[in-house]
Scaffold this motif. Sequence first.
Motif, mmCIF file in Angstrom:
data_model
loop_
_atom_site.group_PDB
_atom_site.id
_atom_site.type_symbol
_atom_site.label_atom_id
_atom_site.label_comp_id
_atom_site.label_asym_id
_atom_site.label_seq_id
_atom_site.Cartn_x
_atom_site.Cartn_y
_atom_site.Cartn_z
ATOM 1 N N PRO A 6 35.786 39.284 30.619
ATOM 2 C CA PRO A 6 35.967 37.828 30.581
ATOM 3 C C PRO A 6 34.631 37.124 30.744
ATOM 4 C CG PRO A 6 37.428 38.850 32.204
ATOM 5 C CD PRO A 6 36.601 39.936 31.629
ATOM 6 N N ASP A 7 34.501 35.966 30.115
ATOM 7 C CA ASP A 7 33.236 35.265 30.086
ATOM 8 C C ASP A 7 32.964 34.549 31.401
ATOM 9 O OD1 ASP A 7 30.904 34.248 29.233
ATOM 10 O OD2 ASP A 7 31.791 32.611 28.066
ATOM 11 N N LYS A 8 32.800 35.321 32.435
ATOM 12 C CA LYS A 8 32.396 34.742 33.719
ATOM 13 C C LYS A 8 31.762 35.848 34.547
ATOM 14 C CE LYS A 8 36.536 35.697 36.225
ATOM 15 N NZ LYS A 8 37.297 35.491 37.345
ATOM 16 N N ASP A 9 31.162 35.462 35.630
ATOM 17 C CA ASP A 9 30.439 36.434 36.430
ATOM 18 C C ASP A 9 31.400 37.367 37.167
ATOM 19 O OD1 ASP A 9 28.317 37.706 37.615
ATOM 20 O OD2 ASP A 9 28.383 36.366 39.355
ATOM 21 N N VAL A 10 31.483 38.623 36.700
ATOM 22 C CA VAL A 10 32.346 39.594 37.358
ATOM 23 C C VAL A 10 31.489 40.390 38.331
ATOM 24 C CG1 VAL A 10 33.914 41.532 37.032
ATOM 25 C CG2 VAL A 10 33.736 39.789 35.257
ATOM 26 N N ARG A 11 31.940 40.449 39.562
ATOM 27 C CA ARG A 11 31.154 41.133 40.600
ATOM 28 C C ARG A 11 31.697 42.549 40.779
ATOM 29 N NH1 ARG A 11 28.676 37.387 43.859
ATOM 30 N NH2 ARG A 11 29.209 38.364 45.833
ATOM 31 N N ILE A 12 30.837 43.511 40.523
ATOM 32 C CA ILE A 12 31.272 44.898 40.565
ATOM 33 C C ILE A 12 30.498 45.673 41.630
ATOM 34 C CG2 ILE A 12 31.459 47.048 39.251
ATOM 35 C CD1 ILE A 12 31.796 45.365 36.737
ATOM 36 N N LEU A 48 28.886 46.302 51.804
ATOM 37 C CA LEU A 48 28.841 45.456 50.605
ATOM 38 C C LEU A 48 30.205 44.821 50.311
ATOM 39 C CD1 LEU A 48 26.550 47.669 48.360
ATOM 40 C CD2 LEU A 48 26.107 45.293 49.003
ATOM 41 N N LEU A 49 31.249 45.582 50.576
ATOM 42 C CA LEU A 49 32.607 45.072 50.339
ATOM 43 C C LEU A 49 32.852 43.827 51.194
ATOM 44 C CD1 LEU A 49 35.434 45.696 49.023
ATOM 45 C CD2 LEU A 49 36.004 46.844 51.150
ATOM 46 N N ARG A 50 32.464 43.941 52.462
ATOM 47 C CA ARG A 50 32.662 42.816 53.386
ATOM 48 C C ARG A 50 31.790 41.629 53.010
ATOM 49 N NH1 ARG A 50 31.993 46.128 58.819
ATOM 50 N NH2 ARG A 50 34.101 46.890 59.141
ATOM 51 N N ARG A 51 30.527 41.932 52.680
ATOM 52 C CA ARG A 51 29.569 40.852 52.468
ATOM 53 C C ARG A 51 29.742 40.184 51.112
ATOM 54 N NH1 ARG A 51 24.860 43.541 53.824
ATOM 55 N NH2 ARG A 51 24.231 43.777 51.649
ATOM 56 N N GLU A 52 29.959 40.973 50.076
ATOM 57 C CA GLU A 52 29.932 40.423 48.709
ATOM 58 C C GLU A 52 31.305 40.140 48.129
ATOM 59 O OE1 GLU A 52 27.193 39.458 47.631
ATOM 60 O OE2 GLU A 52 25.767 40.547 48.890
ATOM 61 N N LYS A 53 32.360 40.655 48.761
ATOM 62 C CA LYS A 53 33.727 40.483 48.263
ATOM 63 C C LYS A 53 33.797 40.606 46.725
ATOM 64 C CE LYS A 53 35.313 37.662 52.114
ATOM 65 N NZ LYS A 53 34.340 38.315 53.000
ATOM 66 N N PRO A 54 33.492 41.813 46.219
ATOM 67 C CA PRO A 54 33.443 41.982 44.756
ATOM 68 C C PRO A 54 34.828 41.868 44.108
ATOM 69 C CG PRO A 54 33.283 44.098 45.856
ATOM 70 C CD PRO A 54 33.250 43.066 46.933
ATOM 71 N N ASP A 55 34.823 41.626 42.785
ATOM 72 C CA ASP A 55 36.092 41.593 42.042
ATOM 73 C C ASP A 55 36.603 43.019 41.855
ATOM 74 O OD1 ASP A 55 36.144 38.716 41.288
ATOM 75 O OD2 ASP A 55 34.242 39.267 40.359
ATOM 76 N N GLU A 81 41.123 40.527 47.627
ATOM 77 C CA GLU A 81 41.398 40.442 46.194
ATOM 78 C C GLU A 81 40.582 41.446 45.383
ATOM 79 O OE1 GLU A 81 41.437 36.271 44.770
ATOM 80 O OE2 GLU A 81 43.555 36.802 44.727
ATOM 81 N N THR A 82 39.862 42.307 46.064
ATOM 82 C CA THR A 82 39.058 43.295 45.343
ATOM 83 C C THR A 82 39.958 44.367 44.710
ATOM 84 O OG1 THR A 82 37.219 42.990 46.858
ATOM 85 C CG2 THR A 82 37.233 45.036 45.598
ATOM 86 N N LEU A 83 39.706 44.603 43.435
ATOM 87 C CA LEU A 83 40.498 45.604 42.705
ATOM 88 C C LEU A 83 39.744 46.930 42.760
ATOM 89 C CD1 LEU A 83 40.953 43.304 39.638
ATOM 90 C CD2 LEU A 83 42.781 43.884 41.247
ATOM 91 N N VAL A 84 40.468 48.020 43.019
ATOM 92 C CA VAL A 84 39.800 49.311 43.134
ATOM 93 C C VAL A 84 40.106 50.168 41.900
ATOM 94 C CG1 VAL A 84 39.598 51.418 44.497
ATOM 95 C CG2 VAL A 84 39.981 49.221 45.644
#
Length: 373
Positions: A6-12, A48-55, A81-84
């Motif tokens: 998707p055309d938006k910033d996806v955090r991985i 990183l999970l706690r700090r950055e809350k990735p998608d 809401e982080t997907l694994v």
Amino acid sequence: MTQMLPDKDVRILLVDDEPSIRKIVSLLLRNEQTTLFEATNTTEAHDLLRREKPDIMLLDIGLPGESGLQFLERIQDELGETLVIMSTGVDDALVAAQAMRLGAKDYIVKPYNHGTFLSSIRSALEKRELVRENQRYKEGLERTVAERTKEVQEAQDATVFAMAKIAQSRDDETGLHLERMRDYSIALASHMLEEEHAIVDSAFVLDLFRSAPLHDIGKVGIPDAILLKRDRLTPEEFTLMKTHSIIGAQCLDGAAELATSKVGSFLRMGKEVARHHHESWDGSGYPDGLAGTDIPLSARIVSLADFYDALAFPRVYRPTSFPHENIRNMISELRGKKFDPEIVDVFLANEDKFVSIRVRSADESVYDEFPPG
Ligand SMILES: [Fe+2]
Ligand SMILES: [Fe+2]
């Protein structure tokens, strides 16, 4: 190469101990609008999970130390809401099933194929968007239903109150008796709610607010000659006057039966109040001569409120009113006779509220100072 995400910033967040894999992933993502965070073990991943809350968290199963599966199990409640998406070097259906059970959304096998890799991420994001949309829709629907219900409830309250006002208007020139009845009743019931009385819950208080004004609705059936008589009623006239309690209960009976259980609860309470607000704790009241707790609690409360107000404001048959102290003494004397001792005690604990309801009401009504006619 065209963009697949998707055309938006996806955090991985990529959790993998192999540098070559981390390199491949950054290459696969080079045309996408992503922010990539990298961790080589679960401790770094947790931070990183706690700090950055990735998608997305792309989690390798075979990590040194704590495995990806153990980590997933441990931090399940922190995922938000982080997907694994799990990843592994071996295509093992059993491990995949276990990962899914722990909340992983997908499972991909290394080495990554460009298409499979991105479409796995994309479909996880799409599913999440669908869930969010569904949630938004549900919340919107709930809000609409709540607003409509409130509107209907308000319209219903206004209608019922107007009915009660019509009935009351014949012998209540200033017209604020019913408003005060609500206020006194609620002052008593809220105190009982705070004291965690066995019968009084918040639904009871709300029903009482709506039903207290209905206590004398049966007066519609009493002729003017009796209702507005300035002199003492003859025994026959008094017998007829007393029927207002039965008439009121009958009026509300049909309405209460027609209404559904939840909506109808205040009408059922209104029926109790109308029928029993002239009963006495010692059994000497009317129409049924009920005593003690056989008298519904709602009616016991309204009875005291009605007595107070009858003496606090002039009536057709009695142009004078009494000071608060006199009424308080009368009520105390009738403790255990006319009134439920417990409710008298609640009244005594809330005297100040009764006084302020009385004062406020007198201020609001110009007719108290300039009686018409
Ligand atoms: Fe009455
Ligand atoms: Fe009344």
